[in-house]
Design a protein around this motif. Structure first.
Motif, PDB file in Angstrom:
ATOM      1  N   UNK A  19       0.862  -1.176   0.000  1.00 38.21           N
ATOM      2  CA  UNK A  19       0.000   0.000   0.000  1.00 38.21           C
ATOM      3  C   UNK A  19       0.898   1.225   0.000  1.00 38.21           C
ATOM      4  N   UNK A  20       1.320   1.625  -1.190  1.00 34.17           N
ATOM      5  CA  UNK A  20       2.157   2.809  -1.344  1.00 34.17           C
ATOM      6  C   UNK A  20       1.319   3.996  -1.820  1.00 34.17           C
ATOM      7  N   UNK A  21       0.056   4.004  -1.447  1.00 31.67           N
ATOM      8  CA  UNK A  21      -0.838   5.112  -1.786  1.00 31.67           C
ATOM      9  C   UNK A  21      -0.555   6.254  -0.799  1.00 31.67           C
ATOM     10  N   UNK A  22       0.600   6.887  -0.992  1.00 32.39           N
ATOM     11  CA  UNK A  22       1.101   7.897  -0.066  1.00 32.39           C
ATOM     12  C   UNK A  22       0.699   9.297  -0.526  1.00 32.39           C
ATOM     13  N   UNK A  57      -1.021   0.637  -5.917  1.00 39.19           N
ATOM     14  CA  UNK A  57      -1.691   1.718  -6.633  1.00 39.19           C
ATOM     15  C   UNK A  57      -1.290   3.031  -5.963  1.00 39.19           C
ATOM     16  N   UNK A  58      -1.572   4.120  -6.649  1.00 39.53           N
ATOM     17  CA  UNK A  58      -1.380   5.462  -6.097  1.00 39.53           C
ATOM     18  C   UNK A  58      -2.460   6.343  -6.701  1.00 39.53           C
ATOM     19  N   UNK A  59      -3.351   6.811  -5.861  1.00 36.60           N
ATOM     20  CA  UNK A  59      -4.425   7.688  -6.329  1.00 36.60           C
ATOM     21  C   UNK A  59      -5.384   6.987  -7.277  1.00 36.60           C
ATOM     22  N   UNK A 149      -2.863  -4.099   3.687  1.00 34.72           N
ATOM     23  CA  UNK A 149      -4.040  -4.384   4.492  1.00 34.72           C
ATOM     24  C   UNK A 149      -5.134  -3.334   4.341  1.00 34.72           C
ATOM     25  N   UNK A 150      -4.767  -2.123   3.988  1.00 31.77           N
ATOM     26  CA  UNK A 150      -5.753  -1.068   3.776  1.00 31.77           C
ATOM     27  C   UNK A 150      -6.568  -1.247   2.505  1.00 31.77           C
ATOM     28  N   UNK A 151      -6.102  -2.136   1.624  1.00 36.15           N
ATOM     29  CA  UNK A 151      -6.825  -2.363   0.366  1.00 36.15           C
ATOM     30  C   UNK A 151      -7.289  -3.801   0.214  1.00 36.15           C
ATOM     31  N   UNK A 152      -7.137  -4.594   1.254  1.00 38.06           N
ATOM     32  CA  UNK A 152      -7.433  -6.028   1.163  1.00 38.06           C
ATOM     33  C   UNK A 152      -8.912  -6.308   0.875  1.00 38.06           C
ATOM     34  N   UNK A 153      -9.778  -5.341   1.176  1.00 38.20           N
ATOM     35  CA  UNK A 153     -11.214  -5.516   0.944  1.00 38.20           C
ATOM     36  C   UNK A 153     -11.603  -5.296  -0.523  1.00 38.20           C
ATOM     37  N   UNK A 154     -10.669  -4.812  -1.323  1.00 38.21           N
ATOM     38  CA  UNK A 154     -10.979  -4.506  -2.718  1.00 38.21           C
ATOM     39  C   UNK A 154     -10.722  -5.705  -3.619  1.00 38.21           C
ATOM     40  N   UNK A 155     -11.675  -6.008  -4.467  1.00 40.77           N
ATOM     41  CA  UNK A 155     -11.519  -7.102  -5.435  1.00 40.77           C
ATOM     42  C   UNK A 155     -10.826  -6.549  -6.678  1.00 40.77           C
ATOM     43  N   UNK A 156      -9.524  -6.322  -6.561  1.00 43.26           N
ATOM     44  CA  UNK A 156      -8.742  -5.797  -7.668  1.00 43.26           C
ATOM     45  C   UNK A 156      -7.833  -6.883  -8.231  1.00 43.26           C
TER      46      UNK A 156
END
Length: 171
Positions: A19-22, A57-59, A149-156
């Motif tokens: 999660x490098x969505x910084x 991802x980022x943004x 872990x902040x994006x684990x809920x996304x079906x990507x």
């Protein structure tokens, strides 16, 4: 739930979804907390002589004008500083150039692939969990670790898609 320590990763190509969505301002990272948070998992893989392939991802990328402001190149630079080693960076999210970099990797190399959401420009392939894209990214590695872990809920495609093709665990 399996963790990275439950898998045999020694000498393997390990794909880590980070999660490098910084937060960024004018192309500079404002807060590197999420990058620092991934270091333990990355270092664990390096200690096991892995070739480490990082996806994030980022943004949001909805149109061409979103590409430049959501470029992960600054993250690769900051990651190299934190790891105190070179980090390879692929401008491409798939194709011959990316595959050539992966094939040339040696044990202990780290590669950050360009923003997975760049794939959303052509029909939301990343955020729509395109099966072909998930399978393609999975083909680059031997094992998948989800450390985002902040994006684990996304079906990507970069999390669920890859996980459906490789032995997988949490970071």
């Amino acid at each position: 739930m399996k963790t990275i320590k439950d898998l045999d990763i020694e000498n393997k190509k390990v794909i880590i979804r980070c999660d490098f969505n910084v937060p960024m301002k004018d192309g500079h990272i404002v807060d590197d907390t999420r990058i620092v948070g991934a270091l333990e998992t990355i270092q664990y893989c390096l200690d096991k002589n892995c070739r480490v392939i990082l996806l994030s991802h980022l943004g949001r990328v909805k149109e061409e004008s979103d590409l430049a402001k959501n470029d992960l190149a600054p993250v690769a630079s900051r990651l190299a500083e934190l790891l105190k080693k070179d980090v390879l960076f692929s401008e491409k999210t798939r194709g011959d150039e990316l595959e050539a970099v992966v094939e040339s990797m040696e044990a202990g190399d780290v590669l950050l692939v360009q923003n997975t959401r760049y794939e959303d420009l052509d029909g939301k392939k990343e955020s729509g969990n395109d099966k072909e894209l998930g399978a393609y990214w999975a083909s680059l590695g031997d094992v998948f670790i989800n450390d985002a872990f902040g994006t684990i809920h996304r079906a990507h495609a970069s999390n669920c898609g890859i996980a459906s093709h490789l032995p997988s665990a949490a970071g």
